[in-house]
Design a protein around this motif. Structure first.
Motif, PDB file in Angstrom:
ATOM      1  N   GLU A 179      -3.341   0.441   1.433  1.00 47.15           N
ATOM      2  CA  GLU A 179      -2.539  -0.244   0.277  1.00 47.15           C
ATOM      3  C   GLU A 179      -1.195  -0.089  -0.250  1.00 47.15           C
ATOM      4  O   GLU A 179      -1.020   1.243  -0.111  1.00 47.15           O
ATOM      5  CB  GLU A 179      -3.847  -0.415  -0.791  1.00 47.15           C
ATOM      6  CG  GLU A 179      -5.073  -1.334  -0.487  1.00 47.15           C
ATOM      7  CD  GLU A 179      -5.733  -1.365  -1.743  1.00 47.15           C
ATOM      8  OE1 GLU A 179      -5.677  -1.000  -2.794  1.00 47.15           O
ATOM      9  OE2 GLU A 179      -6.657  -2.304  -1.537  1.00 47.15           O
TER      10      GLU A 179
ATOM     11  N   ASN B 193      -1.690   7.496   0.233  1.00 42.97           N
ATOM     12  CA  ASN B 193      -1.495   6.279   1.029  1.00 42.97           C
ATOM     13  C   ASN B 193      -0.268   6.831   2.075  1.00 42.97           C
ATOM     14  O   ASN B 193      -0.072   6.423   3.206  1.00 42.97           O
ATOM     15  CB  ASN B 193      -1.509   5.003   0.690  1.00 42.97           C
ATOM     16  CG  ASN B 193      -2.866   4.500   0.194  1.00 42.97           C
ATOM     17  OD1 ASN B 193      -4.073   5.048   0.633  1.00 42.97           O
ATOM     18  ND2 ASN B 193      -2.816   3.513  -0.718  1.00 42.97           N
TER      19      ASN B 193
ATOM     20  N   THR C 117      -0.203  -6.223  -4.558  1.00 47.67           N
ATOM     21  CA  THR C 117      -1.087  -5.114  -3.689  1.00 47.67           C
ATOM     22  C   THR C 117      -1.298  -5.713  -2.436  1.00 47.67           C
ATOM     23  O   THR C 117      -1.799  -6.688  -2.289  1.00 47.67           O
ATOM     24  CB  THR C 117      -2.051  -4.633  -4.175  1.00 47.67           C
ATOM     25  OG1 THR C 117      -1.839  -3.808  -5.450  1.00 47.67           O
ATOM     26  CG2 THR C 117      -3.085  -3.851  -3.275  1.00 47.67           C
TER      27      THR C 117
ATOM     28  N   THR D 249      -2.453  -4.793   2.095  1.00 47.89           N
ATOM     29  CA  THR D 249      -2.648  -3.847   3.021  1.00 47.89           C
ATOM     30  C   THR D 249      -1.893  -3.988   4.200  1.00 47.89           C
ATOM     31  O   THR D 249      -1.200  -5.118   4.622  1.00 47.89           O
ATOM     32  CB  THR D 249      -4.152  -3.929   3.588  1.00 47.89           C
ATOM     33  OG1 THR D 249      -4.365  -5.320   4.057  1.00 47.89           O
ATOM     34  CG2 THR D 249      -5.207  -3.813   2.120  1.00 47.89           C
TER      35      THR D 249
ATOM     36  N   GLU E 204      -6.088  -0.423   6.764  1.00 44.09           N
ATOM     37  CA  GLU E 204      -6.713  -0.720   5.436  1.00 44.09           C
ATOM     38  C   GLU E 204      -5.917  -0.238   4.267  1.00 44.09           C
ATOM     39  O   GLU E 204      -5.998  -0.226   3.257  1.00 44.09           O
ATOM     40  CB  GLU E 204      -8.110  -0.148   5.293  1.00 44.09           C
ATOM     41  CG  GLU E 204      -8.115   1.406   5.202  1.00 44.09           C
ATOM     42  CD  GLU E 204      -8.035   1.988   6.746  1.00 44.09           C
ATOM     43  OE1 GLU E 204      -8.029   3.333   6.349  1.00 44.09           O
ATOM     44  OE2 GLU E 204      -7.854   1.394   7.558  1.00 44.09           O
TER      45      GLU E 204
END
Length: 257
Positions: A44, A142, A52, A54, A42
C-alpha cells in the motif's frame, strides 16, 4: 571466421562470469537485477490525491517504475525528465498501452509534495494521459519491500540519498521484465520493453555493460568509469584474441608443411 566467433564468444563468457561474480557482492548502492521475479502487489502507498492504493489496483498493463526522492539535488530530476521525454516521443499511448509509477523512497515525502513534483514533469504529456503517471509515497516498511523486490539499492547520506538511476518495467501481472539504465531513454527501447512486458518476456539490456563499466559515486552523485574493470575486460579480450591468432597461424603452418 569460426576462430573470430570463438574469440568473441569466450570473451563475452568471461566478462559475463566476472560480472556475475561482482553481482553476488552485497552492494550498498546500485541495481541487482531480479528479472523474472514478481513484485508484491499487495503493498500500500498514498497517491498524489492522498488516497491509499495498492500496487495491484494500479497495475493492469505494462508499467514503468522509477524510484526517486523529491528533494534530490542530483539524478532524480534528470531521470524524471528523461521519462517524460521518452513518453512524449514514443508512439505508444500512456494510459492505454502502459502506465508509469514513480515511488519516493524518502518517508518524509508527502502526497502534497508528490502532486507538486508531478506538475513539473507532465508538461510534455497531453492532459488526457497525465493521470496514467502515478506518484506514490509510503511508509518505510513498504518502501523497503518494493525496493528490495526490484533490487534498487540506495543509502541515506545526511538529508540526501546515494542511489542509482534506472527505470524498471513490469508485466500486467507484476513480473519484472526489463531494466533500462541512465537518465535518457530511447523510444525504441521503451517500446520494445513495453511489448515484451505485455507478453511476460524478461530480457536483459545491453546497457548492463554500462553499469558494469561505470559505478555510482555517492560523493559526486554521478557515475564514474571503473578503470580496473575496463582494463580487465580489455586484457581478457586481448589474451583470447592473441590465442586465436596463434591458432590460425599454426593451422596455416601445418598446411604448408
Amino acid at each position: 571466421m569460426k576462430y573470430l566467433i570463438l574469440v568473441v564468444s569466450v570473451s563475452l563468457l568471461l566478462m559475463r562470469q566476472t560480472s556475475a561474480q561482482d553481482e553476488k557482492v552485497n552492494i550498498e548502492v546500485g541495481i541487482i537485477e531480479h528479472l523474472g521475479d514478481t513484485i508484491p502487489m499487495e503493498l500500500e502507498f498514498l497517491n498524489e490525491q492522498n488516497d491509499t492504493v495498492t500496487l495491484g489496483q494500479l497495475i493492469d498493463k505494462p508499467t514503468v517504475f522509477s524510484f526517486v526522492y523529491f528533494d534530490c539535488p542530483g539524478l532524480c530530476s534528470p531521470l524524471l525528465d528523461g521519462v517524460a521525454d521518452v513518453v512524449s516521443k514514443t508512439d505508444l499511448q500512456l494510459g492505454e498501452d502502459y502506465d508509469v509509477i514513480t515511488i519516493s523512497f524518502n518517508t518524509k515525502d508527502t502526497p502534497a509534495k508528490a502532486k507538486e513534483k508531478k506538475k513539473n514533469f507532465v508538461q510534455k504529456i497531453g492532459e488526457e494521459h497525465r493521470d496514467a503517471w502515478k506518484y506514490l509515497t509510503g511508509e518505510q516498511e513498504n518502501i523497503k519491500t518494493i525496493t528490495d523486490a526490484v533490487g534498487f539499492k540506495y543509502k541515506p547520506q545526511g538529508v540526501d540519498f546515494a542511489h542509482p538511476s534506472a527505470i524498471i518495467i513490469v508485466s500486467p501481472e507484476g513480473k519484472i521484465t526489463r531494466y533500462l539504465y541512465g537518465i535518457d531513454f530511447l523510444p525504441f527501447d521503451l517500446k520494445m520493453a513495453v511489448n515484451e512486458a505485455q507478453k511476460g518476456i524478461e530480457r536483459p539490456t545491453i546497457n548492463k555493460v554500462l553499469q558494469y563499466c561505470f559505478s555510482y559515486d555517492p560523493k559526486s552523485q554521478g557515475y564514474t568509469l571503473q578503470i580496473t574493470r575496463v582494463m580487465g575486460i580489455f586484457i581478457i579480450f586481448l589474451a583470447v584474441l592473441t590465442f586465436g591468432i596463434l591458432l590460425i597461424r599454426r593451422k596455416k603452418s601445418d598446411k604448408k608443411s
